[in-house]
Design a protein around this motif. Structure first.
Motif, PDB file in Angstrom:
ATOM      1  N   ARG A 145      42.555  52.844  44.085  1.00  0.00           N
ATOM      2  CA  ARG A 145      42.732  52.940  45.381  1.00  0.00           C
ATOM      3  C   ARG A 145      41.522  51.622  45.958  1.00  0.00           C
ATOM      4  NH1 ARG A 145      45.870  54.434  48.879  1.00  0.00           N
ATOM      5  NH2 ARG A 145      44.371  54.932  50.633  1.00  0.00           N
ATOM      6  N   MET A 146      40.597  51.284  45.314  1.00  0.00           N
ATOM      7  CA  MET A 146      39.771  50.291  45.794  1.00  0.00           C
ATOM      8  C   MET A 146      40.428  49.073  45.496  1.00  0.00           C
ATOM      9  SD  MET A 146      35.852  51.786  44.498  1.00  0.00           S
ATOM     10  CE  MET A 146      35.096  50.366  44.954  1.00  0.00           C
ATOM     11  N   LEU A 147      40.863  48.813  44.481  1.00  0.00           N
ATOM     12  CA  LEU A 147      41.703  47.520  44.164  1.00  0.00           C
ATOM     13  C   LEU A 147      42.946  47.242  44.881  1.00  0.00           C
ATOM     14  CD1 LEU A 147      41.649  47.859  40.292  1.00  0.00           C
ATOM     15  CD2 LEU A 147      40.484  46.088  41.458  1.00  0.00           C
ATOM     16  N   ALA A 148      43.680  48.445  45.497  1.00  0.00           N
ATOM     17  CA  ALA A 148      44.779  48.152  46.384  1.00  0.00           C
ATOM     18  C   ALA A 148      44.204  47.860  47.891  1.00  0.00           C
ATOM     19  CB  ALA A 148      45.522  49.381  46.229  1.00  0.00           C
ATOM     20  N   GLN A 149      43.257  48.704  48.075  1.00  0.00           N
ATOM     21  CA  GLN A 149      42.712  48.713  49.408  1.00  0.00           C
ATOM     22  C   GLN A 149      42.118  47.321  49.613  1.00  0.00           C
ATOM     23  OE1 GLN A 149      43.240  51.163  51.520  1.00  0.00           O
ATOM     24  NE2 GLN A 149      42.389  49.873  53.316  1.00  0.00           N
ATOM     25  N   GLN A 150      41.608  46.504  48.622  1.00  0.00           N
ATOM     26  CA  GLN A 150      41.086  45.410  48.942  1.00  0.00           C
ATOM     27  C   GLN A 150      42.127  44.095  49.333  1.00  0.00           C
ATOM     28  OE1 GLN A 150      37.977  44.635  49.482  1.00  0.00           O
ATOM     29  NE2 GLN A 150      37.562  42.339  49.075  1.00  0.00           N
ATOM     30  N   GLU A 151      43.240  44.358  48.715  1.00  0.00           N
ATOM     31  CA  GLU A 151      44.410  43.298  48.952  1.00  0.00           C
ATOM     32  C   GLU A 151      44.455  42.977  50.466  1.00  0.00           C
ATOM     33  OE1 GLU A 151      46.358  41.847  46.955  1.00  0.00           O
ATOM     34  OE2 GLU A 151      46.148  42.924  45.019  1.00  0.00           O
ATOM     35  N   PRO A 152      44.842  41.489  50.842  1.00  0.00           N
ATOM     36  CA  PRO A 152      45.078  40.641  50.046  1.00  0.00           C
ATOM     37  C   PRO A 152      43.875  39.717  49.436  1.00  0.00           C
ATOM     38  CG  PRO A 152      45.453  39.888  52.139  1.00  0.00           C
ATOM     39  CD  PRO A 152      45.023  41.307  52.372  1.00  0.00           C
ATOM     40  N   PHE A 153      42.607  40.414  49.252  1.00  0.00           N
ATOM     41  CA  PHE A 153      41.526  39.657  48.989  1.00  0.00           C
ATOM     42  C   PHE A 153      41.128  40.188  47.625  1.00  0.00           C
ATOM     43  CE2 PHE A 153      41.112  40.255  53.785  1.00  0.00           C
ATOM     44  CZ  PHE A 153      41.866  39.058  53.946  1.00  0.00           C
ATOM     45  N   PRO A 154      40.643  39.171  46.651  1.00  0.00           N
ATOM     46  CA  PRO A 154      40.484  39.629  45.215  1.00  0.00           C
ATOM     47  C   PRO A 154      39.260  40.706  45.084  1.00  0.00           C
ATOM     48  CG  PRO A 154      40.398  37.366  45.638  1.00  0.00           C
ATOM     49  CD  PRO A 154      40.470  37.958  47.048  1.00  0.00           C
ATOM     50  N   MET A 155      39.537  41.408  44.175  1.00  0.00           N
ATOM     51  CA  MET A 155      38.529  42.591  43.869  1.00  0.00           C
ATOM     52  C   MET A 155      38.544  42.328  42.088  1.00  0.00           C
ATOM     53  SD  MET A 155      38.015  46.286  44.310  1.00  0.00           S
ATOM     54  CE  MET A 155      37.096  46.479  46.105  1.00  0.00           C
ATOM     55  N   VAL A 156      37.326  42.514  41.401  1.00  0.00           N
ATOM     56  CA  VAL A 156      37.198  42.596  40.008  1.00  0.00           C
ATOM     57  C   VAL A 156      36.230  43.782  39.569  1.00  0.00           C
ATOM     58  CG1 VAL A 156      36.674  41.188  38.171  1.00  0.00           C
ATOM     59  CG2 VAL A 156      37.586  39.936  39.886  1.00  0.00           C
ATOM     60  N   VAL A 157      36.771  44.344  38.498  1.00  0.00           N
ATOM     61  CA  VAL A 157      36.053  45.356  37.995  1.00  0.00           C
ATOM     62  C   VAL A 157      35.534  44.860  36.539  1.00  0.00           C
ATOM     63  CG1 VAL A 157      35.940  47.806  37.050  1.00  0.00           C
ATOM     64  CG2 VAL A 157      37.358  47.236  39.073  1.00  0.00           C
ATOM     65  N   MET A 158      34.089  45.052  36.301  1.00  0.00           N
ATOM     66  CA  MET A 158      33.664  44.606  35.183  1.00  0.00           C
ATOM     67  C   MET A 158      32.607  45.597  34.495  1.00  0.00           C
ATOM     68  SD  MET A 158      32.398  40.829  36.973  1.00  0.00           S
ATOM     69  CE  MET A 158      31.953  41.805  38.106  1.00  0.00           C
ATOM     70  N   ASP A 159      32.140  45.250  33.211  1.00  0.00           N
ATOM     71  CA  ASP A 159      31.339  46.211  32.411  1.00  0.00           C
ATOM     72  C   ASP A 159      29.995  45.403  32.679  1.00  0.00           C
ATOM     73  OD1 ASP A 159      31.155  43.809  30.733  1.00  0.00           O
ATOM     74  OD2 ASP A 159      32.615  44.604  29.259  1.00  0.00           O
ATOM     75  N   LEU A 160      28.938  46.047  31.843  1.00  0.00           N
ATOM     76  CA  LEU A 160      27.604  45.393  31.978  1.00  0.00           C
ATOM     77  C   LEU A 160      27.536  44.109  31.625  1.00  0.00           C
ATOM     78  CD1 LEU A 160      24.592  46.464  32.174  1.00  0.00           C
ATOM     79  CD2 LEU A 160      24.553  46.500  29.881  1.00  0.00           C
ATOM     80  N   ALA A 161      28.133  43.498  30.716  1.00  0.00           N
ATOM     81  CA  ALA A 161      28.071  42.060  30.465  1.00  0.00           C
ATOM     82  C   ALA A 161      29.206  41.168  30.987  1.00  0.00           C
ATOM     83  CB  ALA A 161      28.130  41.928  29.042  1.00  0.00           C
ATOM     84  N   TYR A 162      29.717  41.596  32.220  1.00  0.00           N
ATOM     85  CA  TYR A 162      30.580  40.937  33.194  1.00  0.00           C
ATOM     86  C   TYR A 162      31.746  40.604  32.480  1.00  0.00           C
ATOM     87  CZ  TYR A 162      26.712  40.850  36.326  1.00  0.00           C
ATOM     88  OH  TYR A 162      25.803  41.193  37.072  1.00  0.00           O
ATOM     89  N   GLY A 163      32.394  41.622  31.327  1.00  0.00           N
ATOM     90  CA  GLY A 163      33.485  41.376  30.724  1.00  0.00           C
ATOM     91  C   GLY A 163      34.649  41.974  31.816  1.00  0.00           C
TER      92      GLY A 163
END
Length: 268
Positions: free
Chosen positions: A96-114
């Motif tokens: 939901r967060m990823l969809a709600q952020q549209e049309p602007f970018p969102m990225v989910v990362m792990d501790l080491a920014y993968g």
């Protein structure tokens, strides 16, 4: 070294990492300073609740709290399920967060920014600002994207500011998790990229960790300005969530907002 001595050493170590005296810790954790002293000297053994109280007060990462629990002869408390095996409610929230952020970018990362997940806007926007698309392979790392001259770095108009901000963040996080080799390995990798200023090799404690910072991307006539916010889960109770980072990009001007909307419509 016995288990009790190992716990005592770890308690003293983490207290020192946080710059707290025994009295500071005792007051913050609402226990007697005498008891903290006895725990550090090995004259008293902690209960499981006491371990968790002290480590929580010290803000010790959940992964390291498990190690302290083991040192005190208790079973690890915090699990580390893969992201795709998390509770359905977590997957739903991220989706939901990823969809709600549209049309602007969102990225989910792990501790080491993968990079673990992105929304469509992140793929649409950042694909325009890559020098050599063939190098844009999975698994992608946010720091590689910013620091690699073959990726986005040539198009980051304010790269000195962005790079310095990100290096200061990485130094702080590595120092706050001294036993986590992933952050230290990432630090070595980033410093090996060409033209990284020598001054960035040392932690810059004069750089204030702002809750947001700006990113300006420019390629030909296309200029996009964002401010970014990094968020994390509150009271995660799982290592996976404790180490998850969500980076949201918001348009800093109308031109960027319109460009993101145009890209969204053109791909729909």
């Amino acid at each position: 070294m016995t288990d009790n001595k190992l716990f005592s050493a770890l308690l003293k170590y983490w207290r020192g990492q946080r710059g707290m005296s025994q009295l500071d810790l005792a007051l913050a954790a609402d226990v007697s300073s005498r008891h903290v002293s006895f725990l550090e000297s090995g004259r008293a053994a902690p209960s499981e609740d006491m371990v968790l109280r002290l480590m929580g007060t010290l803000g010790v990462p959940l992964r390291d709290q498990n190690e302290v629990l083991r040192a005190a002869s208790f079973a690890p408390r915090f699990l580390e399920p893969p992201l795709d095996a998390m509770a359905p409610s977590i997957d739903f929230a991220l989706t939901r967060m990823l969809a709600q952020q549209e049309p602007f970018p969102m990225v989910v990362m792990d501790l080491a920014y993968g990079v673990l997940r992105t929304n469509g806007a992140a793929q649409r926007v950042f694909s325009h600002f890559v020098q050599t698309p063939a190098r844009l392979t999975a698994p992608l790392n946010l720091y590689a994207l910013v620091f690699d001259p073959q990726l986005a770095r040539p198009f980051i108009q304010n790269w000195p500011q962005v790079g310095q901000h990100m290096m200061a963040r990485l130094h702080r996080e590595a120092l706050s998790r001294p036993n986590d080799g992933r952050l230290w390995s990432l630090l070595d990798t980033v410093l090996a990229y060409p033209d990284v200023p020598p001054a960035w090799r040392q932690p810059d404690f004069s750089t204030i960790g702002e809750p947001t910072f700006s990113l300006v991307l420019e390629r030909g006539a296309l200029v996009m300005q964002f401010f970014m916010v990094v968020t994390a889960f509150s009271a995660p109770q799982q290592i996976t969530l404790d180490e998850l980072r969500i980076e949201s990009y918001f348009p800093a001007d109308d031109a960027t907002r319109l460009a993101c909307e145009h890209l969204s419509q053109s791909r729909s």
